[in-house]
Design a protein around this motif. Structure first.
Motif, PDB file in Angstrom:
ATOM      1  N   HIS A  50      56.851  50.325  67.709  1.00 31.20           N
ATOM      2  CA  HIS A  50      57.029  50.469  69.152  1.00 31.20           C
ATOM      3  C   HIS A  50      58.317  49.798  69.630  1.00 31.20           C
ATOM      4  CE1 HIS A  50      55.233  46.459  68.860  1.00 31.20           C
ATOM      5  NE2 HIS A  50      55.724  46.220  70.048  1.00 31.20           N
ATOM      6  N   ARG A  51      58.711  50.191  70.845  1.00 30.39           N
ATOM      7  CA  ARG A  51      59.820  49.523  71.531  1.00 30.39           C
ATOM      8  C   ARG A  51      59.209  48.674  72.630  1.00 30.39           C
ATOM      9  NH1 ARG A  51      62.944  53.692  73.015  1.00 30.39           N
ATOM     10  NH2 ARG A  51      61.839  53.874  74.979  1.00 30.39           N
ATOM     11  N   ARG A  52      59.602  47.425  72.654  1.00 28.64           N
ATOM     12  CA  ARG A  52      59.104  46.485  73.658  1.00 28.64           C
ATOM     13  C   ARG A  52      59.691  46.841  75.030  1.00 28.64           C
ATOM     14  NH1 ARG A  52      57.746  41.378  71.426  1.00 28.64           N
ATOM     15  NH2 ARG A  52      58.943  40.269  73.027  1.00 28.64           N
ATOM     16  N   THR A  53      58.956  46.511  76.071  1.00 23.56           N
ATOM     17  CA  THR A  53      59.456  46.780  77.420  1.00 23.56           C
ATOM     18  C   THR A  53      60.658  45.881  77.727  1.00 23.56           C
ATOM     19  OG1 THR A  53      57.924  45.183  78.378  1.00 23.56           O
ATOM     20  CG2 THR A  53      57.196  47.489  78.297  1.00 23.56           C
ATOM     21  N   ALA A  54      61.450  46.315  78.678  1.00 24.42           N
ATOM     22  CA  ALA A  54      62.638  45.551  79.088  1.00 24.42           C
ATOM     23  C   ALA A  54      62.272  44.270  79.827  1.00 24.42           C
ATOM     24  CB  ALA A  54      63.540  46.429  79.955  1.00 24.42           C
ATOM     25  N   SER A  55      61.021  44.128  80.230  1.00 27.08           N
ATOM     26  CA  SER A  55      60.599  42.938  80.978  1.00 27.08           C
ATOM     27  C   SER A  55      60.107  41.796  80.080  1.00 27.08           C
ATOM     28  CB  SER A  55      59.488  43.314  81.966  1.00 27.08           C
ATOM     29  OG  SER A  55      58.359  43.802  81.262  1.00 27.08           O
ATOM     30  N   LYS A  56      60.078  41.995  78.766  1.00 25.25           N
ATOM     31  CA  LYS A  56      59.601  40.953  77.855  1.00 25.25           C
ATOM     32  C   LYS A  56      60.520  39.724  77.928  1.00 25.25           C
ATOM     33  CE  LYS A  56      56.730  41.368  75.086  1.00 25.25           C
ATOM     34  NZ  LYS A  56      55.341  40.956  75.113  1.00 25.25           N
ATOM     35  N   LEU A  57      59.920  38.530  77.811  1.00 22.77           N
ATOM     36  CA  LEU A  57      60.700  37.294  77.850  1.00 22.77           C
ATOM     37  C   LEU A  57      61.608  37.147  76.638  1.00 22.77           C
ATOM     38  CD1 LEU A  57      58.093  34.639  79.116  1.00 22.77           C
ATOM     39  CD2 LEU A  57      60.093  35.513  80.338  1.00 22.77           C
ATOM     40  N   VAL A  58      61.132  37.595  75.486  1.00 20.59           N
ATOM     41  CA  VAL A  58      61.876  37.451  74.238  1.00 20.59           C
ATOM     42  C   VAL A  58      62.129  38.833  73.653  1.00 20.59           C
ATOM     43  CG1 VAL A  58      61.806  36.454  71.914  1.00 20.59           C
ATOM     44  CG2 VAL A  58      60.786  35.200  73.818  1.00 20.59           C
ATOM     45  N   PHE A  59      63.362  39.117  73.270  1.00 20.48           N
ATOM     46  CA  PHE A  59      63.761  40.380  72.654  1.00 20.48           C
ATOM     47  C   PHE A  59      63.356  41.612  73.465  1.00 20.48           C
ATOM     48  CE2 PHE A  59      62.678  37.484  68.983  1.00 20.48           C
ATOM     49  CZ  PHE A  59      63.973  37.020  68.809  1.00 20.48           C
ATOM     50  N   PRO A  60      63.710  41.666  74.748  1.00 21.83           N
ATOM     51  CA  PRO A  60      63.353  42.840  75.560  1.00 21.83           C
ATOM     52  C   PRO A  60      64.015  44.109  75.036  1.00 21.83           C
ATOM     53  CG  PRO A  60      64.946  41.445  76.712  1.00 21.83           C
ATOM     54  CD  PRO A  60      64.543  40.711  75.467  1.00 21.83           C
ATOM     55  N   ALA A  61      63.253  45.205  75.062  1.00 26.51           N
ATOM     56  CA  ALA A  61      63.699  46.548  74.673  1.00 26.51           C
ATOM     57  C   ALA A  61      64.059  46.673  73.189  1.00 26.51           C
ATOM     58  CB  ALA A  61      64.856  47.022  75.554  1.00 26.51           C
ATOM     59  N   TYR A  62      63.655  45.725  72.369  1.00 29.56           N
ATOM     60  CA  TYR A  62      63.857  45.810  70.925  1.00 29.56           C
ATOM     61  C   TYR A  62      62.664  46.533  70.291  1.00 29.56           C
ATOM     62  CZ  TYR A  62      67.824  42.554  70.540  1.00 29.56           C
ATOM     63  OH  TYR A  62      69.044  41.942  70.623  1.00 29.56           O
ATOM     64  N   TYR A  63      62.886  47.068  69.108  1.00 27.78           N
ATOM     65  CA  TYR A  63      61.824  47.723  68.345  1.00 27.78           C
ATOM     66  C   TYR A  63      61.093  46.704  67.478  1.00 27.78           C
ATOM     67  CZ  TYR A  63      63.763  52.201  69.714  1.00 27.78           C
ATOM     68  OH  TYR A  63      64.198  53.274  70.451  1.00 27.78           O
ATOM     69  N   ASP A  64      59.812  47.013  67.187  1.00 24.15           N
ATOM     70  CA  ASP A  64      59.002  46.130  66.360  1.00 24.15           C
ATOM     71  C   ASP A  64      58.015  46.960  65.557  1.00 24.15           C
ATOM     72  OD1 ASP A  64      57.865  43.836  65.268  1.00 24.15           O
ATOM     73  OD2 ASP A  64      57.365  42.935  67.199  1.00 24.15           O
ATOM     74  N   MET A  65      57.715  46.498  64.351  1.00 20.29           N
ATOM     75  CA  MET A  65      56.732  47.158  63.494  1.00 20.29           C
ATOM     76  C   MET A  65      55.436  46.362  63.432  1.00 20.29           C
ATOM     77  SD  MET A  65      59.147  45.322  61.827  1.00 20.29           S
ATOM     78  CE  MET A  65      60.419  46.379  61.211  1.00 20.29           C
ATOM     79  N   PHE A  66      55.319  45.386  64.342  1.00 25.76           N
ATOM     80  CA  PHE A  66      54.108  44.583  64.481  1.00 25.76           C
ATOM     81  C   PHE A  66      53.716  44.537  65.947  1.00 25.76           C
ATOM     82  CE2 PHE A  66      56.282  42.807  60.790  1.00 25.76           C
ATOM     83  CZ  PHE A  66      55.264  42.738  59.863  1.00 25.76           C
ATOM     84  N   VAL A  67      52.428  44.396  66.190  1.00 24.46           N
ATOM     85  CA  VAL A  67      51.947  43.972  67.496  1.00 24.46           C
ATOM     86  C   VAL A  67      51.586  42.508  67.330  1.00 24.46           C
ATOM     87  CG1 VAL A  67      51.165  46.249  68.235  1.00 24.46           C
ATOM     88  CG2 VAL A  67      49.576  44.748  67.030  1.00 24.46           C
ATOM     89  N   GLY A  68      51.514  41.802  68.411  1.00 24.06           N
ATOM     90  CA  GLY A  68      51.175  40.384  68.294  1.00 24.06           C
ATOM     91  C   GLY A  68      51.757  39.599  69.439  1.00 24.06           C
ATOM     92  N   GLY A  69      51.772  38.300  69.257  1.00 20.66           N
ATOM     93  CA  GLY A  69      52.302  37.437  70.296  1.00 20.66           C
ATOM     94  C   GLY A  69      51.929  35.998  70.040  1.00 20.66           C
ATOM     95  N   VAL A  70      52.117  35.201  71.068  1.00 15.47           N
ATOM     96  CA  VAL A  70      51.892  33.763  70.948  1.00 15.47           C
ATOM     97  C   VAL A  70      50.415  33.429  71.089  1.00 15.47           C
ATOM     98  CG1 VAL A  70      54.206  33.180  71.746  1.00 15.47           C
ATOM     99  CG2 VAL A  70      52.343  33.349  73.395  1.00 15.47           C
ATOM    100  N   LEU A  71      50.030  32.311  70.513  1.00 13.25           N
ATOM    101  CA  LEU A  71      48.671  31.802  70.633  1.00 13.25           C
ATOM    102  C   LEU A  71      48.573  30.954  71.879  1.00 13.25           C
ATOM    103  CD1 LEU A  71      48.966  32.457  67.543  1.00 13.25           C
ATOM    104  CD2 LEU A  71      47.287  30.642  67.173  1.00 13.25           C
ATOM    105  N   GLY A  72      47.504  31.111  72.617  1.00 12.87           N
ATOM    106  CA  GLY A  72      47.233  30.250  73.760  1.00 12.87           C
ATOM    107  C   GLY A  72      46.718  28.897  73.295  1.00 12.87           C
ATOM    108  N   THR A  73      46.659  27.965  74.193  1.00 13.75           N
ATOM    109  CA  THR A  73      46.167  26.634  73.872  1.00 13.75           C
ATOM    110  C   THR A  73      44.771  26.705  73.266  1.00 13.75           C
ATOM    111  OG1 THR A  73      47.477  25.632  75.627  1.00 13.75           O
ATOM    112  CG2 THR A  73      45.602  24.364  74.843  1.00 13.75           C
ATOM    113  N   GLY A  74      44.605  26.087  72.101  1.00  8.11           N
ATOM    114  CA  GLY A  74      43.311  26.023  71.439  1.00  8.11           C
ATOM    115  C   GLY A  74      42.881  27.294  70.731  1.00  8.11           C
ATOM    116  N   GLU A  75      43.688  28.331  70.766  1.00  4.53           N
ATOM    117  CA  GLU A  75      43.330  29.603  70.142  1.00  4.53           C
ATOM    118  C   GLU A  75      43.670  29.572  68.654  1.00  4.53           C
ATOM    119  OE1 GLU A  75      43.699  34.223  71.522  1.00  4.53           O
ATOM    120  OE2 GLU A  75      45.518  33.026  71.687  1.00  4.53           O
TER     121      GLU A  75
END
Length: 173
Positions: A50-75
């Motif tokens: 997929h291509r990330r949206t332009a509103s993403k905080l990190v690497f906006p509008a870049y392509y990625d072959m993974f879904v995922g993200g940051v872990l919340g506190t205690g997760e």
């Protein structure tokens, strides 16, 4: 609450929690934190890209072959892998993603502990519009051509994870 206000665990170089901070501060100060990468494959074994949206905080509008993200506190990594895969793919009822390996990413964008997982997604996807601008399932050969061809701007952490995944003995690539 905006994504920048989400509170994350801050970790040390041994992946031990040493505090918490809002995501925006974590990125601005380059603090170590935790992230998950989940490679999703369809029933035919093709890889969700997929291509990330332009509103993403990190690497906006870049392509990625993974879904995922940051872990919340205690997760946990496992909790985050399932949550992120279901959110970004827009599905419910996925099997728990299989953990493969963890590594410390250090490169463009900062540094974070990254745990790579994979999951089979045979459900129809409806990607989260705030996260995903475009998507398709590609064969490994098609993905490798896109990666090696240089036409698409890939998120550097995902690219590093993909290179490590191709070399990983438990990967189904």
């Amino acid at each position: 609450m905006s994504a920048a206000d989400e509170v994350l665990d801050v970790v040390d170089r041994d992946d031990r929690v040493v505090g918490q901070a809002p995501r925006g501060e974590v990125y601005a100060r380059g603090l170590l934190h935790r992230c998950v990468f989940v490679q999703a494959r369809d029933a035919e074994g093709r890889i969700f890209v997929h291509r990330r949206t332009a509103s993403k905080l990190v690497f906006p509008a870049y392509y990625d072959m993974f879904v995922g993200g940051v872990l919340g506190t205690g997760e946990s990594y496992a909790q985050a892998a399932l949550r992120e895969a279901e959110e970004e793919l827009g599905v419910r009822g996925l099997a728990q993603p299989t953990p493969l390996f963890k590594f410390l990413y250090e490169g463009p964008g900062g540094a974070w502990w990254s745990y790579v997982h994979e999951v089979r997604c045979e459900l129809p996807v409806d990607p989260q519009a705030s996260e995903v601008d475009w998507h398709a399932y590609l064969t490994r050969e098609e993905l490798d051509r896109r990666v090696d061809g240089g036409e698409w701007a890939w998120v550097p952490d995902g690219l590093e994870a993909y290179r490590r995944l191709r070399a990983h003995p438990e990967s189904r690539l």
